[in-house]
Design a protein around this motif. Sequence first.
Motif, PDB file in Angstrom:
ATOM      1  N   GLY A 175     -17.597   5.748 119.769  1.00  0.00           N
ATOM      2  CA  GLY A 175     -18.714   5.018 119.193  1.00  0.00           C
ATOM      3  C   GLY A 175     -19.583   5.818 118.238  1.00  0.00           C
ATOM      4  N   ARG A 176     -19.429   7.137 118.227  1.00  0.00           N
ATOM      5  CA  ARG A 176     -20.224   7.951 117.322  1.00  0.00           C
ATOM      6  C   ARG A 176     -19.700   7.830 115.894  1.00  0.00           C
ATOM      7  N   GLN A 177     -20.606   7.952 114.932  1.00  0.00           N
ATOM      8  CA  GLN A 177     -20.201   7.878 113.535  1.00  0.00           C
ATOM      9  C   GLN A 177     -20.118   9.274 112.943  1.00  0.00           C
ATOM     10  N   ARG A 178     -19.087   9.476 112.121  1.00  0.00           N
ATOM     11  CA  ARG A 178     -18.919  10.765 111.477  1.00  0.00           C
ATOM     12  C   ARG A 178     -18.603  10.553 110.001  1.00  0.00           C
ATOM     13  N   TRP A 179     -18.902  11.578 109.213  1.00  0.00           N
ATOM     14  CA  TRP A 179     -18.630  11.543 107.778  1.00  0.00           C
ATOM     15  C   TRP A 179     -17.327  12.279 107.486  1.00  0.00           C
ATOM     16  N   LEU A 180     -16.499  11.691 106.609  1.00  0.00           N
ATOM     17  CA  LEU A 180     -15.215  12.281 106.257  1.00  0.00           C
ATOM     18  C   LEU A 180     -15.152  12.533 104.752  1.00  0.00           C
ATOM     19  N   SER A 181     -14.449  13.587 104.377  1.00  0.00           N
ATOM     20  CA  SER A 181     -14.055  13.814 102.993  1.00  0.00           C
ATOM     21  C   SER A 181     -12.556  13.562 102.940  1.00  0.00           C
TER      22      SER A 181
ATOM     23  N   LYS B  92     -33.135  -5.275 116.928  1.00  0.00           N
ATOM     24  CA  LYS B  92     -33.728  -4.693 115.727  1.00  0.00           C
ATOM     25  C   LYS B  92     -32.632  -4.024 114.913  1.00  0.00           C
ATOM     26  N   VAL B  93     -32.439  -4.463 113.663  1.00  0.00           N
ATOM     27  CA  VAL B  93     -31.442  -3.881 112.776  1.00  0.00           C
ATOM     28  C   VAL B  93     -32.146  -3.379 111.520  1.00  0.00           C
ATOM     29  N   ILE B  94     -31.902  -2.130 111.174  1.00  0.00           N
ATOM     30  CA  ILE B  94     -32.497  -1.514 109.983  1.00  0.00           C
ATOM     31  C   ILE B  94     -31.439  -1.502 108.883  1.00  0.00           C
TER      32      ILE B  94
ATOM     33  N   PRO C 247     -25.480  -4.373 112.854  1.00  0.00           N
ATOM     34  CA  PRO C 247     -25.551  -5.735 113.411  1.00  0.00           C
ATOM     35  C   PRO C 247     -24.786  -5.823 114.729  1.00  0.00           C
ATOM     36  N   GLY C 248     -25.366  -6.512 115.681  1.00  0.00           N
ATOM     37  CA  GLY C 248     -24.727  -6.667 116.980  1.00  0.00           C
ATOM     38  C   GLY C 248     -25.088  -5.572 117.963  1.00  0.00           C
ATOM     39  N   GLU C 249     -25.336  -4.363 117.444  1.00  0.00           N
ATOM     40  CA  GLU C 249     -25.670  -3.239 118.311  1.00  0.00           C
ATOM     41  C   GLU C 249     -27.165  -2.938 118.301  1.00  0.00           C
ATOM     42  N   GLY C 250     -27.855  -3.335 117.239  1.00  0.00           N
ATOM     43  CA  GLY C 250     -29.273  -3.038 117.143  1.00  0.00           C
ATOM     44  C   GLY C 250     -29.496  -1.623 116.631  1.00  0.00           C
ATOM     45  N   THR C 251     -30.622  -1.034 117.007  1.00  0.00           N
ATOM     46  CA  THR C 251     -30.995   0.299 116.525  1.00  0.00           C
ATOM     47  C   THR C 251     -31.146   1.250 117.700  1.00  0.00           C
ATOM     48  N   THR C 252     -30.574   2.437 117.550  1.00  0.00           N
ATOM     49  CA  THR C 252     -30.646   3.452 118.597  1.00  0.00           C
ATOM     50  C   THR C 252     -31.165   4.758 118.021  1.00  0.00           C
ATOM     51  N   PHE C 253     -32.257   5.258 118.585  1.00  0.00           N
ATOM     52  CA  PHE C 253     -32.752   6.591 118.275  1.00  0.00           C
ATOM     53  C   PHE C 253     -32.230   7.533 119.350  1.00  0.00           C
TER      54      PHE C 253
END
Length: 565
Positions: free
Chosen positions: A150-156, A360-362, A406-412
């Motif tokens: 579920g974590r997001q990562r950046w790829l080149s 809450k979605v940003i 969307p669907g997950e909301g906002t997580t700090f």
Amino acid sequence: YGSGPLSCELRMRKDNGSIFWTQLISTMQKTGQDHEVQVVINDMTERKLNEEALRQSERGAQEAKNLLKLVVDTIPVRLFWKDIQSTYLGCNMLFARDAGYETPEEIIGLDDYSMGWREQAEIYRRDDFTVINSGEPKLRYEEIQTAPDGRQRWLSTSKVPLRDASGQIIGILGSYEDITRQKHMENELPRAEKLESLALLAGGIVHEFNNILMAIMGNVSVVKEQLPPTHAAHDRMTAVESSVLKAKKLMQGFIAFATDSLPDKHSFSVANLIDTYCRLTLSRTNSTYTCELASDLWRIEADVGQIGQALASILAYASEAIPEKSVIRIRCENMVIGPDGPLPLESGNYLQVKVKVKNKVIPEEDVARLFDPTLTSQERGGRPGLAWAYSSIARNDGYLAVASSPGEGTTFTLYLPASAPSVPDETVENELNNGKGKILIMDDDELICNLLGTMLQQLGYTSETAFEGEGALAKYMAAKQAGAPFDAVIMDLIIADGMGGREAMEKLLVLDPQAKVIVSSGYINNSIMREYQRYGFSDVMEKPYRFSQLKKTLQRILTGKGGAL
């Protein structure tokens, strides 16, 4: 007899020592009463040599295949290859592990819709077909990937067309590097530059403001000491003191947000902190909260006030952004971060605190701006809020991240350094006696000098004043030569027009290594205030301070029981 011909192969040696192979085929036949055996000898040397060459070729091919697999799995990038339908034909071990599989063979025949990053499947396939249809590579472009956890990562990422011997495109070869940590570090730079620019302004404001607070606090303390506890004005003076201390905390928070102030770190449990700040922050909002704590939570090593205010800012943002009733869900668990982790943190033990708001979605374009300290008051809801929270957590060697979809909301997500429980220091309260002695005051604010003189007189001390370092040194030496030395010095750290506290302290220690000096300043972020003993000072007082703190500090250094409270 009657069982058919018999055959065998023999490895033989010629007279010249060379090896040759033969095949013997024997057949028994009956002729009348007699039996005869016919033997046919075939030279098999060439056949055997060809078979051995084939075996060696197959063994060499297998060894080459194993070597190629070893090389592919050792390359420190993720490799994968697909057919023209964008179906996986293979990958290296790093790619397989990123995808959540044990071996590369497990992904053969799958497509991106079957992987943990199915959210980006359509984007990936579109890129695949662009390369396949155009025949042109697509190199070193950045994209986001959702990991199986579920974590997001950046790829080149880079993709090139795969061609057969005739030049026909049969698929694509792709590779990518995980650049999440690099992206985080890049995002830190502009924030750090903005905070650094605020530091110059903040330092002067806080210093002057604390001097004003010092004047208010000192005068209130003097008046309060002269009133009996039953006097009607006594409680009002106490209320004013309380208000001044709140203003002081506000300035401490501001200086921590805008400058490189050092946090006052202690080991503490996060459970009570969360409960306290959730109740205080959400008590007058439409939001409620739930908290899920792991049973074996580690303690954290941080400034409890700064972390508490950071949490309060996050909760306030979440509740203010959602007018309707909502539930803020908080989850805490232990986390170990390795040396090559994607976050801009040192390896070690951390406490992970997730604050999630489902409804809450940003917008994606606004997420990166949430921690910008230069947003207008209207843009950030009328408070420094999230920028303040981000800065406070960073100064405690932690990290604050935000994700919204969307669907997950906002997580700090707060990452806070974990520590072993600390043993609180034992303190002994001593009865405060009336003071006796001679005190030198060095401060460039005449109001502060007069106020301190009045406070010291009320405590039983005598005092003299100097407005900068050279004057203080001259008075100190004159008193010593006259046989009536000063018992202690209260020295302001920063002098606008003249020698300041640090330089004056260095020179004073040359004249009198046993000098007892209290450093006092409104620059609470200065390293000298935190490590005062390293610079030769005996104790420290942060402006503004109470009448009682002045009494205790003087008693400590004059009785040899040094060490700041």
